[in-house]
Design a protein around this motif. Structure first.
Motif, short mmCIF file in Angstrom:
data_model
loop_
_atom_site.label_atom_id
_atom_site.label_comp_id
_atom_site.label_asym_id
_atom_site.label_seq_id
_atom_site.Cartn_x
_atom_site.Cartn_y
_atom_site.Cartn_z
N ARG A 15 0.82 -1.21 0.00
CA ARG A 15 0.00 0.00 0.00
C ARG A 15 0.85 1.26 0.00
O ARG A 15 0.59 2.21 -0.76
N LEU A 25 -7.91 2.79 0.20
CA LEU A 25 -8.00 1.34 0.08
C LEU A 25 -9.33 0.84 0.65
O LEU A 25 -9.94 -0.09 0.10
N LEU A 58 -4.33 -3.21 -5.37
CA LEU A 58 -2.93 -2.77 -5.36
C LEU A 58 -2.10 -3.38 -6.48
O LEU A 58 -0.89 -3.14 -6.55
#
Length: 457
Positions: A15, A25, A58
């Motif tokens: 992240r 996220l 991601l």
């Protein structure tokens, strides 16, 4: 090593490298910021669904998904147990009336967990509808015994061939507990016919018996009995080989791949599917179905590129086999585009629920209503995808519509997806739509499974 020790730091590293905040996220995955923070710090154990969704958000190419084993609700029934005993060679006399004074009730036979035999009463009209009343009362001898009187192989094969599509149709609409006993008896009868026939009818009897056995494997899987499903799939392969059909052996690998996929075992799914595609006797349809299983295995592993390549290969192979009548019976023939539906399922497993939901919306209308089991299975996936994508009101509306279909088919695979859906909705119990439908869902899931009651487990 606890999965929290490996996944949390890996998620945080991914992240941070992508420049994505926890808030962003959380919006992408539809999990709360606080929950994601606790996962990163090891305070909460990650689920496989979360891992796949973070992986997709991601662009981790399956690396995050590989760190978390399948969740219990995702994994389906337990792994197969060894030592299943054959009942095909047993003499079947389950057509006796339970009470001589009650002409409306007979006893029918099935196979319980681990291969054990169980009996249950059935209304005569229901039994006649699946062929059980007439077939179980034949009193045929076990394979290898002396020739039964009045056994006409040509008549038996032609009659059972006409019956098979009706049995498959019933399997789309009824509980496996209602279908399995007749399938077991019919397979046994056809094997008996084959043992006492010569030439063409010997081969035809074995081939038709293999189709019945293969479908018994499907019904066993839908009953949540993976060990039984594998046993009947293997039995179908043996019978097909006796009849001269080597392609079903390759298709047996496809069926085993599906069972391992439902257990969440991505690597075994891929390996079995790839073996099926390289089997010398496999035709285009079997190779196409195997490519679909491979794609689904890659999706479980989070490998988007490999999944797309396998889906493209499946599309090409299945298009090539469209006119091949000899293998049309293998795999589903209940309507809808299997590649597009599998693609939507793969998108969900790859952590892309919004894309999956949109594709389901386009494809589900092509499945006819009479294919109740297939349609309810994919509608459940559609509902799960909508909920996972954050479209809670839409998901709850879909859920209310599909619950009657689940009750009718008593499908273990659908039940598994509903368990996953319940976990998603449990996080949204503050929303009115969830509070309205959630008690109906949990009540349905806590009702004993029909096949558990039948087997006495």
């Amino acid at each position: 090593m606890d999965v929290r020790d490996s996944f949390g730091p890996a998620l945080r590293q991914r992240r941070m490298a992508a420049g994505v905040s926890l808030a962003v996220l959380a919006g992408q995955t539809h999990y709360s910021k606080g929950y994601l923070s606790r996962v990163e710090t090891g305070g909460r154990r990650p689920t496989a669904a979360l891992a796949r969704r973070c992986d997709a958000a991601l662009g981790a190419e399956g690396e995050l998904a590989a760190l978390v084993p399948p969740d219990r609700a995702d994994a389906g029934p337990t792994a197969p147990a060894p030592g299943i005993q054959s009942i095909v060679g047993l003499d079947i006399h389950a057509g006796l009336e339970a009470d001589a004074g009650n002409d409306d009730e007979i006893w029918i036979m099935g196979m319980g967990r681990g291969g054990s035999i169980w009996f249950q009463p059935a209304d005569r009209r229901q039994a006649v509808g699946i062929g059980a009343a007439s077939l179980l009362s034949l009193g045929l001898a076990a394979p290898g015994a002396s020739t039964p009187k009045g056994l006409d192989a040509e008549t038996m094969v032609s009659t059972f061939a006409e019956l098979f599509p009706l049995v498959r149709r019933l399997g789309q609409r009824a509980s496996p507990a209602a279908v399995l006993p007749s399938l077991i008896a019919q397979t046994h009868t056809l094997e008996t016919v084959a043992e006492h026939a010569d030439g063409r009818w010997r081969s035809e009897s074995y081939l038709l018996a293999s189709r019945y056995a293969e479908y018994a494997g499907w019904m066993a899987q839908e009953a949540g009995r993976d060990d039984m499903a594998m046993w009947w799939t293997d039995r179908a392969v043996v019978l097909a080989k006796r009849g001269g059909d080597l392609e079903l052996a390759a298709y047996g690998l496809v069926r085993h791949a599906l069972i391992r996929m439902n257990a969440g075992d991505a690597l075994a799914t891929i390996a079995l599917a790839q073996r099926a595609q390289t089997a010398p006797a496999a035709g285009p349809r079997v190779r196409g179905l195997a490519a679909l299983r491979e794609a689904q295995g890659h999706a479980l592993a989070g490998a988007y590129g490999e999944c797309r390549h396998a889906l493209d290969r499946a599309r090409s192979l299945l298009d090539d086999s469209a006119g091949d009548e000899s293998t049309r019976v293998l795999g589903t023939s209940s309507g809808g585009d299997p590649v597009s539906l599998a693609t939507a399922g793969c998108l969900y497993d790859l952590g892309r629920p919004a894309e999956a939901a949109e594709m389901f919306d386009r494809e589900l209308s092509a499945i006819p209503d009479e294919s109740r089991r297939l349609k309810t299975r994919w509608e459940t996936r559609q509902t799960l995808a909508r909920a996972a994508a954050g479209d809670i009101d839409h998901a709850c509306a879909l859920l209310r519509e599909l619950l009657p279909g689940f009750a009718a088919t008593a499908s273990w695979s659908i039940r598994t997806d509903l368990l996953a859906l319940a976990r998603v909705l449990a996080r949204r119990c503050d929303q009115p739509a969830v509070r309205d439908v959630y008690p109906l869902l949990t009540s349905m899931l806590h009702t004993p499974h029909p096949d558990d009651r039948a087997s006495g487990s």
